[in-house]
Design a protein around this motif. Structure first.
Motif, PDB file in Angstrom:
ATOM      1  N   SER A  54       0.842  -1.209   0.000  1.00 43.33           N
ATOM      2  CA  SER A  54       0.000   0.000   0.000  1.00 43.33           C
ATOM      3  C   SER A  54       0.877   1.259   0.000  1.00 43.33           C
ATOM      4  O   SER A  54       0.566   2.241  -0.682  1.00 43.33           O
ATOM      5  N   ARG A 120      -7.080  -2.357   4.837  1.00 45.98           N
ATOM      6  CA  ARG A 120      -7.843  -1.341   4.074  1.00 45.98           C
ATOM      7  C   ARG A 120      -7.487  -1.420   2.591  1.00 45.98           C
ATOM      8  O   ARG A 120      -8.365  -1.447   1.725  1.00 45.98           O
ATOM      9  N   HIS A 121      -6.194  -1.480   2.301  1.00 39.91           N
ATOM     10  CA  HIS A 121      -5.736  -1.502   0.904  1.00 39.91           C
ATOM     11  C   HIS A 121      -6.161  -2.799   0.227  1.00 39.91           C
ATOM     12  O   HIS A 121      -6.612  -2.805  -0.926  1.00 39.91           O
ATOM     13  N   ALA A 123      -8.740  -4.701   0.941  1.00 38.64           N
ATOM     14  CA  ALA A 123     -10.191  -4.688   0.675  1.00 38.64           C
ATOM     15  C   ALA A 123     -10.497  -3.875  -0.579  1.00 38.64           C
ATOM     16  O   ALA A 123     -11.340  -4.252  -1.391  1.00 38.64           O
ATOM     17  N   ASP A 124      -9.771  -2.770  -0.772  1.00 34.50           N
ATOM     18  CA  ASP A 124     -10.041  -1.876  -1.913  1.00 34.50           C
ATOM     19  C   ASP A 124      -9.457  -2.401  -3.217  1.00 34.50           C
ATOM     20  O   ASP A 124     -10.015  -2.173  -4.288  1.00 34.50           O
ATOM     21  N   GLU A 125      -8.283  -3.059  -3.147  1.00 31.60           N
ATOM     22  CA  GLU A 125      -7.495  -3.297  -4.367  1.00 31.60           C
ATOM     23  C   GLU A 125      -7.329  -4.757  -4.770  1.00 31.60           C
ATOM     24  O   GLU A 125      -6.695  -5.037  -5.786  1.00 31.60           O
ATOM     25  N   ARG A 128      -7.664  -5.912  -8.323  1.00 31.92           N
ATOM     26  CA  ARG A 128      -6.800  -5.340  -9.368  1.00 31.92           C
ATOM     27  C   ARG A 128      -5.496  -6.113  -9.542  1.00 31.92           C
ATOM     28  O   ARG A 128      -4.596  -5.660 -10.236  1.00 31.92           O
TER      29      ARG A 128
END
Ligand SMILES: C[S@@+](CC[C@H](N)C(=O)[O-])C[C@H]1O[C@@H](n2cnc3c(N)ncnc32)[C@H](O)[C@@H]1O
Length: 249
Positions: A54, A120-121, A123-125, A128
């Motif tokens: 991250s 957090r990262h 969960a978001d990424e 990708r």
């Protein structure tokens, strides 16, 4: 009273820990500033609950983290990480002589900070392709896909205490170590950095499996050197042996 044998383990764990570090701790372990990775394609294996990926992404670096546990959800990993940080720090507190130069309060807080930033990262990424579920010694990447590969706190560390590691009944044999480093180098175009490279014995020395890997890499025509690390890891943090192994083509 006689003193313990030089190869008596100073710290052991009975299970693999989902336990990760901050970007600044990666800089110390690997003797490479994060800023020096800008413009490069970077692999971190295992990445665990480290905030390294991250933090690199925040700098605009293309970086991929690998860990078998990335098949799980962010919530599961956050819960597993919290439990493993608490367990590891409790075990460290129970062995104060092995960690005399560490402030375990601050050390544990940094691991929770890394875990929360990672979760957090992740969960978001995760969709990708930045976090890939895979296990050494088999990585799902093309030959020489990465400029720089980093690998901390799996090889050597989680070997059996009799060979200098900390994991009782470790599944990570000498053959696994050789195969894993060959695989890490297969996917690396530039350099591979491995940390730590010493035993966790009463009288620390270069880890015998690091020496085995070093011989194997040299036999394959690769260059191997050590660079001093400033990462504090307990009873021999400032020893000249506290170094990362750097393997280059
Ligand atoms: C202690 S963490 C290290 C994380 C990070 N490199 C650091 O130093 O902060 C070790 C990680 O190795 C992962 N692991 C276990 N077996 C593995 C394998 N065969 N291949 C890759 N990673 C593995 C575990 O899931 C765990 O997250």
């Amino acid at each position: 009273m006689s003193s313990p044998a030089p190869n008596t383990p100073t710290f052991t764990l009975d299970a693999m820990q989902f336990f990760g570090r901050l970007g600044r701790e990666y800089e110390q372990m690997f003797a490479r500033p994060l800023a020096s990775l800008v413009g490069l394609h970077v692999l971190d294996c295992p990445s665990g609950p480290s905030s390294f990926i991250s933090e690199l992404h925040a700098l605009g670096v293309r970086a991929v983290g690998v860990d078998p546990l990335y098949a799980e959800s962010a919530d599961t990993l956050l819960a597993r990480g919290r439990s493993d940080v608490a367990h590891t720090i409790a075990q460290m507190r129970a062995n104060p002589a092995a960690f005399a130069d560490l402030d375990l309060e601050a050390y544990g807080a940094a691991k929770l900070h890394a875990l929360e930033a990672f979760a957090r990262h992740f969960a978001d990424e995760r969709n990708r392709g930045l976090y890939v579920a895979a296990s050494l010694p088999a990585l799902p990447f093309a030959d020489r896909a990465f400029d720089v590969t980093l690998s901390a706190h799996l090889l050597f560390t989680y070997s059996d205490p009799s060979t200098g590691g900390l994991l009782t009944n470790s599944p990570f044999t000498p053959e696994w170590h050789v195969a894993s480093v060959r695989e890490l180098m297969r996917v690396t175009r530039g350099e591979l950095r491995l940390y730590p490279t010493t035993t966790r014995w009463t009288k620390p020395c270069r880890h015998p499996l690091a020496e085995l890997v070093e011989r194997d890499m040299r036999a394959h025509g690769l260059a191997v050197r050590y660079e001093q690390s400033s990462f504090a890891r307990g009873n021999h943090a400032n020893d000249a042996l506290n170094a990362c192994m750097v393997i280059t083509r």
